[in-house]
Design a protein around this motif. Structure first.
Motif, PDB file in Angstrom:
ATOM      1  N   LYS A  42       0.815  -1.217   0.000  1.00 24.89           N
ATOM      2  CA  LYS A  42       0.000   0.000   0.000  1.00 24.89           C
ATOM      3  C   LYS A  42       0.851   1.271   0.000  1.00 24.89           C
ATOM      4  O   LYS A  42       0.491   2.261  -0.648  1.00 24.89           O
ATOM      5  N   MET A  43       1.962   1.273   0.710  1.00 23.15           N
ATOM      6  CA  MET A  43       2.818   2.471   0.743  1.00 23.15           C
ATOM      7  C   MET A  43       3.347   2.792  -0.648  1.00 23.15           C
ATOM      8  O   MET A  43       3.392   3.949  -1.052  1.00 23.15           O
ATOM      9  N   LYS A  44       3.750   1.756  -1.390  1.00 21.18           N
ATOM     10  CA  LYS A  44       4.224   1.979  -2.754  1.00 21.18           C
ATOM     11  C   LYS A  44       3.092   2.479  -3.636  1.00 21.18           C
ATOM     12  O   LYS A  44       3.284   3.375  -4.455  1.00 21.18           O
ATOM     13  N   ILE A  45       1.918   1.885  -3.482  1.00 18.38           N
ATOM     14  CA  ILE A  45       0.768   2.298  -4.292  1.00 18.38           C
ATOM     15  C   ILE A  45       0.441   3.757  -4.038  1.00 18.38           C
ATOM     16  O   ILE A  45       0.221   4.526  -4.981  1.00 18.38           O
ATOM     17  N   SER A  46       0.421   4.158  -2.773  1.00 24.13           N
ATOM     18  CA  SER A  46       0.145   5.567  -2.444  1.00 24.13           C
ATOM     19  C   SER A  46       1.178   6.479  -3.093  1.00 24.13           C
ATOM     20  O   SER A  46       0.828   7.538  -3.627  1.00 24.13           O
ATOM     21  N   HIS A  47       2.436   6.070  -3.063  1.00 20.21           N
ATOM     22  CA  HIS A  47       3.503   6.845  -3.704  1.00 20.21           C
ATOM     23  C   HIS A  47       3.269   6.933  -5.213  1.00 20.21           C
ATOM     24  O   HIS A  47       3.362   8.013  -5.802  1.00 20.21           O
ATOM     25  N   TYR A  48       2.959   5.794  -5.840  1.00 16.20           N
ATOM     26  CA  TYR A  48       2.720   5.770  -7.287  1.00 16.20           C
ATOM     27  C   TYR A  48       1.494   6.591  -7.671  1.00 16.20           C
ATOM     28  O   TYR A  48       1.496   7.262  -8.704  1.00 16.20           O
ATOM     29  N   LEU A  49       0.451   6.538  -6.848  1.00 16.47           N
ATOM     30  CA  LEU A  49      -0.742   7.339  -7.140  1.00 16.47           C
ATOM     31  C   LEU A  49      -0.388   8.821  -7.167  1.00 16.47           C
ATOM     32  O   LEU A  49      -0.860   9.567  -8.030  1.00 16.47           O
ATOM     33  N   GLY A  50       0.447   9.253  -6.221  1.00 13.96           N
ATOM     34  CA  GLY A  50       0.887  10.647  -6.196  1.00 13.96           C
ATOM     35  C   GLY A  50       1.680  11.018  -7.435  1.00 13.96           C
ATOM     36  O   GLY A  50       1.470  12.082  -8.034  1.00 13.96           O
ATOM     37  N   ILE A  51       2.582  10.132  -7.845  1.00 18.25           N
ATOM     38  CA  ILE A  51       3.385  10.392  -9.043  1.00 18.25           C
ATOM     39  C   ILE A  51       2.500  10.430 -10.284  1.00 18.25           C
ATOM     40  O   ILE A  51       2.616  11.343 -11.116  1.00 18.25           O
ATOM     41  N   LEU A  52       1.607   9.452 -10.415  1.00 21.63           N
ATOM     42  CA  LEU A  52       0.718   9.399 -11.577  1.00 21.63           C
ATOM     43  C   LEU A  52      -0.208  10.612 -11.620  1.00 21.63           C
ATOM     44  O   LEU A  52      -0.502  11.142 -12.691  1.00 21.63           O
ATOM     45  N   TYR A  53      -0.634  11.054 -10.451  1.00 24.24           N
ATOM     46  CA  TYR A  53      -1.473  12.259 -10.361  1.00 24.24           C
ATOM     47  C   TYR A  53      -0.670  13.484 -10.821  1.00 24.24           C
ATOM     48  O   TYR A  53      -1.161  14.307 -11.605  1.00 24.24           O
ATOM     49  N   ASP A  54       0.572  13.601 -10.343  1.00 25.44           N
ATOM     50  CA  ASP A  54       1.428  14.726 -10.733  1.00 25.44           C
ATOM     51  C   ASP A  54       1.752  14.715 -12.221  1.00 25.44           C
ATOM     52  O   ASP A  54       1.934  15.767 -12.828  1.00 25.44           O
ATOM     53  N   MET A  55       1.829  13.534 -12.813  1.00 25.15           N
ATOM     54  CA  MET A  55       2.095  13.413 -14.254  1.00 25.15           C
ATOM     55  C   MET A  55       0.874  13.769 -15.092  1.00 25.15           C
ATOM     56  O   MET A  55       0.978  13.923 -16.302  1.00 25.15           O
ATOM     57  N   GLY A  56      -0.282  13.834 -14.458  1.00 28.66           N
ATOM     58  CA  GLY A  56      -1.508  14.131 -15.203  1.00 28.66           C
ATOM     59  C   GLY A  56      -2.175  12.893 -15.767  1.00 28.66           C
ATOM     60  O   GLY A  56      -3.030  13.004 -16.655  1.00 28.66           O
ATOM     61  N   LEU A  57      -1.823  11.710 -15.256  1.00 30.97           N
ATOM     62  CA  LEU A  57      -2.418  10.474 -15.747  1.00 30.97           C
ATOM     63  C   LEU A  57      -3.618  10.037 -14.916  1.00 30.97           C
ATOM     64  O   LEU A  57      -4.443   9.254 -15.384  1.00 30.97           O
ATOM     65  N   LEU A  58      -3.689  10.539 -13.690  1.00 33.68           N
ATOM     66  CA  LEU A  58      -4.833  10.269 -12.817  1.00 33.68           C
ATOM     67  C   LEU A  58      -5.425  11.586 -12.355  1.00 33.68           C
ATOM     68  O   LEU A  58      -4.727  12.587 -12.250  1.00 33.68           O
ATOM     69  N   GLU A  59      -6.710  11.537 -12.074  1.00 32.97           N
ATOM     70  CA  GLU A  59      -7.370  12.693 -11.467  1.00 32.97           C
ATOM     71  C   GLU A  59      -8.211  12.188 -10.311  1.00 32.97           C
ATOM     72  O   GLU A  59      -8.599  11.023 -10.275  1.00 32.97           O
ATOM     73  N   LYS A  60      -8.447  13.066  -9.357  1.00 29.74           N
ATOM     74  CA  LYS A  60      -9.269  12.674  -8.209  1.00 29.74           C
ATOM     75  C   LYS A  60     -10.725  12.600  -8.643  1.00 29.74           C
ATOM     76  O   LYS A  60     -11.207  13.445  -9.388  1.00 29.74           O
TER      77      LYS A  60
END
Length: 164
Positions: A42-60
């Motif tokens: 889960k810690m890695k996933i949370s980190h990856y979600l933040g990176i993917l969000y910053d890249m513009g690949l995910l949105e809330k």
């Protein structure tokens, strides 16, 4: 960040790519549930979600409740949000569509291809870890499906692969 840089970062980190690919199935999801389906901590996933969000690949995901029609992996018909939910952006769909053996081959060297082709050369631990992290080899150093595709493409393109 341009698309080529994003593709490079996703190719070099197969776990982060797996998290993003999870959204193709789930549509809308949160870290703990992604952990259940991907077996990534889960810690890695949370980190990856933040990176993917910053890249513009995910949105809330902004709705106050989640319906099963939106979140395909939800078991109940509708729930109220208790987590931060994410969904893929259109840009992410286009980038994932482009990630195939032709993209991967840009980031492997002839020495990497040698390791993929000849099992006897699988003693370079640093290079092996790179190929595992890219998702071209499993943790047991066996070829993955994308690893086979990259090797086949290299052979078709007649890239010189050293035998070492």
């Amino acid at each position: 960040m341009d698309d080529d840089e994003i593709k490079r970062r996703l190719i070099e980190n197969n776990e982060m790519l797996t998290v993003l690919e999870h959204f193709q199935v789930a549509k809308v999801d949160y870290a703990k549930n992604i952990m259940r389906y991907t077996e990534i901590p889960k810690m890695k996933i949370s980190h990856y979600l933040g990176i993917l969000y910053d890249m513009g690949l995910l949105e809330k995901y902004t709705n106050t409740s989640i319906k099963r029609t939106d979140a395909k992996l939800k078991k109940s018909a509708e729930v109220h949000k208790h987590h931060t939910y994410y969904q893929m952006t259109n840009r992410a769909h286009y980038i994932l569509k482009d990630l195939d053996a032709r993209e991967y081959i840009k980031y492997v060297t002839p020495e990497d291809l040698s390791i993929l082709k000849y099992k006897k050369t699988r003693n370079d631990s640093e290079r092996l870890e790179k190929l595992v992290k890219m998702g071209l080899l499993t943790k047991k150093y066996e070829l993955t499906e994308i690893g086979k595709q990259v090797l086949d493409l290299a052979i078709k393109r007649q890239i010189k692969i050293p035998e070492n």
